[in-house]
Write an enzyme that holds these catalytic residues in place. Structure first.
Site: not given
Length: 888
Positions: A28, A97, A106, A108, A353, A469, A778, A845, A865
């Site tokens: 912010k 704020r 929402g 804090m 934002r 919210h 693996s 895996c 992988y």
């Protein structure tokens, strides 16, 4: 001159910060400074850095020099805004704020209209010539400050406000008169004295420092802690505090406040989207206190609203706002979420934002911004959170299904969900923990409800708009949500709601469609999503940046088909034991286990062999051209035999043997710690005919498809739970003998690989010895985590959650790999394996194969992988691409 700078001013076209300082100023504060530098109208203010948060929470005091820096910055704000903080005639009011480096909507605390007291309110009346506005602002301040700073529960004030309006016969806040607000302020203060034993603070300086401390403290309140845990935000980041001159949207009908998005955050459509309220303050829009109006005529028509759009009621200001939002999106090159206030026909921007968005919207925005040449494909791939793709993979309502629609609200967060109705967030969490599917139904949600929202399958609210919210948080979580259901009436005492003339009790089933806003009675059938269009385009870009391939853990042809549909490039783990539990084969497996002679055992194996062969043919066929890794039998044999008396009697009847013999066999298979007992390769050594049958089935299936259908197949046969080099050599020699025999008998030439799982610490430590025999490793990180950390994943859930809550562990190690313990073993085994056998194929895996943070680690190790469940394949593909980009 101050030794360390803690406070950063912005105002009058200049700013000491910019958008690159988010770590220090929070999102912010950095963006307020950036907008000021861009010449966008922003009320003057200053930001107290995130560094102060850490110091304050640690020392419970402010660092030396902070108060002097705040005083100097406040003086600059006074000069720019032409008003003085605490002045009785021309008072400057401020907002206080929070502002973390990433958006936590929402979570804090915020205090508005700070600086008002019984004296300065008179100055506000003189300045505005509107006593109603002044006392409306005053009562808002007292209520907000008392709750946030003094800890007085907000329900006290809501009850008094509701009672006052009922007594006056009024329903809307805008109809309350100045004297009525003034009287209410007095009652509010009396309640503060009653609850706290202290009078409400009148000194503006005391108010300011009380609010600053409360915002810093709000970093550690339960809802903020929960949000950080759910979104992997480190506690060490802290929050900044933004103190900014107030501008007012509640001074009359030439004033307004609103929230807007430069694109639709639900769909990603390139249309200006948002809501506003005339004569209101910002919390009125996001808290759902009044039903907001649409900013654009298009939005008004899409939502079927009969209230005038801002484009109609304030056309010149709408044009100015439209130009600002286009400029901000072009500057930040991303969809923006902006907050604005109009005070007496002047537009002020209070925040911008990067906007929270659904996965569908994130994909569409990323793809379209590439086409619009705002960003490139690399940036597009980096912008979509891998976990968010899960939102695209959930079912939608079956359009052919019958449904009883109770009513309709706003389509706040897309997707379909079914659950049992609960009305309290705590109850939602408890029911979900017990395995129930729940639907959280509320008048409106608040940040305190976040744990219940996370536990629920979907959310319904009676009040609130698309930027409430409930809507914002549900979209961020990927939870379907229908908000603003005006026809929904909740009776909390009787634990029921009424909608469309139907009474729905707690525990009754309801279904929602967050894409249409419909609320339906009962359980409505769903269907799987179709992934095409923007998804396909995006995933093509993803694969272009990926180094590791992504396979799937799949045990059936259906699983394999699903995995291929999601882009899996092979099977990394086929758990053959799952194939034995079918009704047509479990009996043969039991016969094998109960056999008393080699001949009986061979007969049972001969019955299982063709079934296994058919299973493997189905997998190879679905994965044509891609590798398939088949793990030989792993679990202990007792898992295949019933442990109850009735089940044992049935088995005895089938095999014509006394029940006592079955019972004795079951007793003989029992183990104190089966996870570390007679399982995996140990079974293959004790019962070599089982592994030989499985290897034969694999090879015969591959040879048959090569011969009859022209497939190219390289079977990968994986031996589990190896810890000793001699175990692997013993079993590999026998497997090779079977493979060569099948090749000779069928006359088919094919390559095959034999490897092992690394799931024991000893296997990792002696990986160089294993690599002499193994052609691939693996990593079975589920068991490797258990055996390394000495934790059973079946029993550890409750205390691991406690560890995470107390910051003893950053994450559950079964969810995200323990990089410094288990991960070190993975690194070591990979290094040792490659040293002994250059080019050895390395994969993973375990469940960690679908966790983005773990995938980033596996990329750094250089694995070839990862393998995960079919529905996690798109998540893993994107995570692998982002990891490669990060490491590249």
């Amino acid at each position: 001159m101050f030794e360390q700078k803690f406070v950063y001013f912005f105002g009058d076209g200049r700013a000491e910060g910019d958008s690159g300082m988010k770590n220090l100023l929070g999102g912010k504060g950095a963006n307020l400074a950036e907008m000021m530098r861009l010449g966008i109208p922003v009320p003057a203010g200053f930001t107290i850095s995130t560094e102060v948060c850490g110091l304050y929470l640690k020392l419970r005091d402010y660092p030396n020099g902070l108060k002097e820096q705040v005083a100097a910055a406040l003086s600059e704000v006074e000069k720019v805004m032409g008003a003085k903080f605490g002045d009785p005639d021309n008072p400057l009011l401020v907002s206080v704020r929070s502002g973390a480096r990433v958006s936590m909507p929402g979570m804090m605390d915020t205090v508005l209209n700070l600086g008002l007291n019984d004296i300065t309110v008179q100055g506000m009346i003189k300045r505005s010539n509107d006593s109603r506005f002044a006392y409306d602002s005053y009562r808002r301040f007292v209520q907000m400050y008392s709750n946030v700073v003094l800890g007085v529960d907000h329900h006290h004030f809501e009850h008094m406000l509701r009672h006052m309006k009922e007594q006056a016969g009024k329903t809307e806040d805008t109809s309350v008169l100045a004297d009525e607000w003034k009287t209410l302020v007095g009652k509010y203060k009396a309640k503060v004295l009653e609850v706290t034993g202290k009078p409400f603070p009148e000194d503006p300086q005391d108010q300011l420092w009380g609010a600053i401390g409360a915002v810093f403290n709000s970093w550690t309140i339960p809802r903020a802690v929960t949000y950080r845990r759910l979104n992997d935000i480190p506690e060490t980041w802290g929050t900044a505090v933004n103190v900014q001159a107030m501008v007012f949207g509640n001074m009359g009908n030439d004033c307004a406040t609103g929230v807007a998005f430069t694109r639709d955050p639900s769909t990603g459509d390139n249309r200006f989207f948002g809501e506003y309220l005339i004569n209101a303050q910002g919390e009125d829009v996001v808290a759902g206190i009044r039903t907001p109006q649409q900013i654009t005529i298009e939005g008004k028509n899409l939502n079927g609203s009969n209230l005038p759009a801002m484009e109609e009621s304030m056309p010149e200001l709408y044009k100015e706002l439209y130009a600002v939002q286009k400029r901000l999106e072009t500057h930040y090159r991303d969809m923006q979420d902006i907050e604005f206030t109009i005070q007496r026909n002047k537009l002020w921007l209070l925040q911008t934002r990067n906007g929270k968005r659904t996965a569908k919207a994130a994909l569409k925005i990323a793809v379209h911004m590439v086409h619009e040449r705002l960003i490139n494909t690399r940036e597009a791939v980096s912008r979509v959170a891998p976990e968010s793709l899960d939102q695209l993979l959930h079912p939608t309502l079956d359009p052919k299904a019958k449904k009883q629609v109770l009513g309709k609200g706003l389509a706040a967060s897309p997707g379909a969900a079914t659950g049992k109705v609960v009305f309290e967030a705590d109850e939602a969490e408890q029911w979900a923990a017990a395995g129930q599917m729940v639907m959280l139904v509320r008048d409106e949600t608040s940040p305190e409800d976040i744990h219940g929202m996370h536990s629920a399958k979907g959310i319904i609210t009676a009040r609130g708009g698309m930027t409430s919210h409930a809507a914002v948080v549900a979209r961020g979580m990927g939870r379907p949500c229908v908000s603003g259901c005006s026809g929904l009436s909740i009776d909390m005492e009787k634990e029921l709601f009424t909608m469309g003339g139907v009474v729905v009790n707690k525990g009754d089933w309801v279904t929602i469609d967050g894409s249409t806003g419909e609320v339906m009675l009962g359980q409505v059938p769903t269907q799987n999503p179709e992934l095409s269009g923007d998804f396909s385009t995006f995933m093509e870009w993803v694969d272009g940046f990926t180094r590791m391939t992504v396979r799937a853990n799949a045990d059936t042809p259906d699983d394999a088909r699903t995995a291929r549909g999601f882009g899996a490039r092979g099977i990394g783990l086929c758990r053959t034991e799952h194939m034995f539990f079918g009704a047509d084969r479990i009996i043969h497996m039991r016969g094998l286990i109960l056999s008393e002679t080699d001949a009986d055992r061979r007969r049972a194996i001969d019955k299982i062999l063709p079934l296994q062969r058919a299973d493997f043919e189905g997998l190879f066929r679905e994965m044509r051209g891609f590798p398939v890794t088949i793990r030989l039998l792993d679990p202990p044999l007792h898992e295949f035999i019933p442990h109850d008396e009735e089940g044992q009697s049935e088995v005895a009847l089938v095999f014509g043997m006394p029940v006592e013999k079955v019972r004795q066999r079951v007793e003989g298979l029992k183990e104190f710690n089966p996870m570390l007992g007679h399982r995996g390769c140990r079974l293959g050594i004790s019962f070599p005919e089982i592994y030989e049958m499985q290897v034969q089935a694999v090879m015969e299936a591959a040879c048959h498809l090569i011969k009859s259908e022209g497939f190219l197949i390289t079977p990968e046969i994986m031996i589990p739970l190896v810890g000793i080099e001699t175990e692997l050599k013993y079993l590999k020699d026998r497997a090779v003998a079977v493979c060569e025999r099948v090749i000779q008998e069928t006359g088919v030439q094919l390559e095959y690989r034999i490897g092992t799982m690394i799931e024991l610490p000893r296997a990792a430590l002696t990986a160089d010895e294993l690599a002499v025999h193994a052609e691939f490793f693996s990593f079975g990180t589920n068991d490797l985590t258990q055996t390394t950390m000495g934790i059973s994943r079946d029993d550890a859930g409750p205390f691991l959650q406690e560890y995470v809550r107390k910051n003893l562990l950053a994450k559950d190690p079964f969810v995200s790999i323990d990089q410094f313990g288990v991960g070190l073993l993975v690194k070591m085994a990979a290094m040792k394996g490659r040293e002994k056998r250059p080019g050895i194929k390395l994969g993973i895996c375990g469940e960690h194969g679908g966790d983005p943070e773990s995938i980033t680690f596996f990329e750094s190790v250089g694995l070839d992988y990862v393998s995960c469940s079919p529905y996690r394949v798109p998540v893993a593909r994107l995570a692998a691409a982002q990891a490669a980009l990060k490491n590249g």
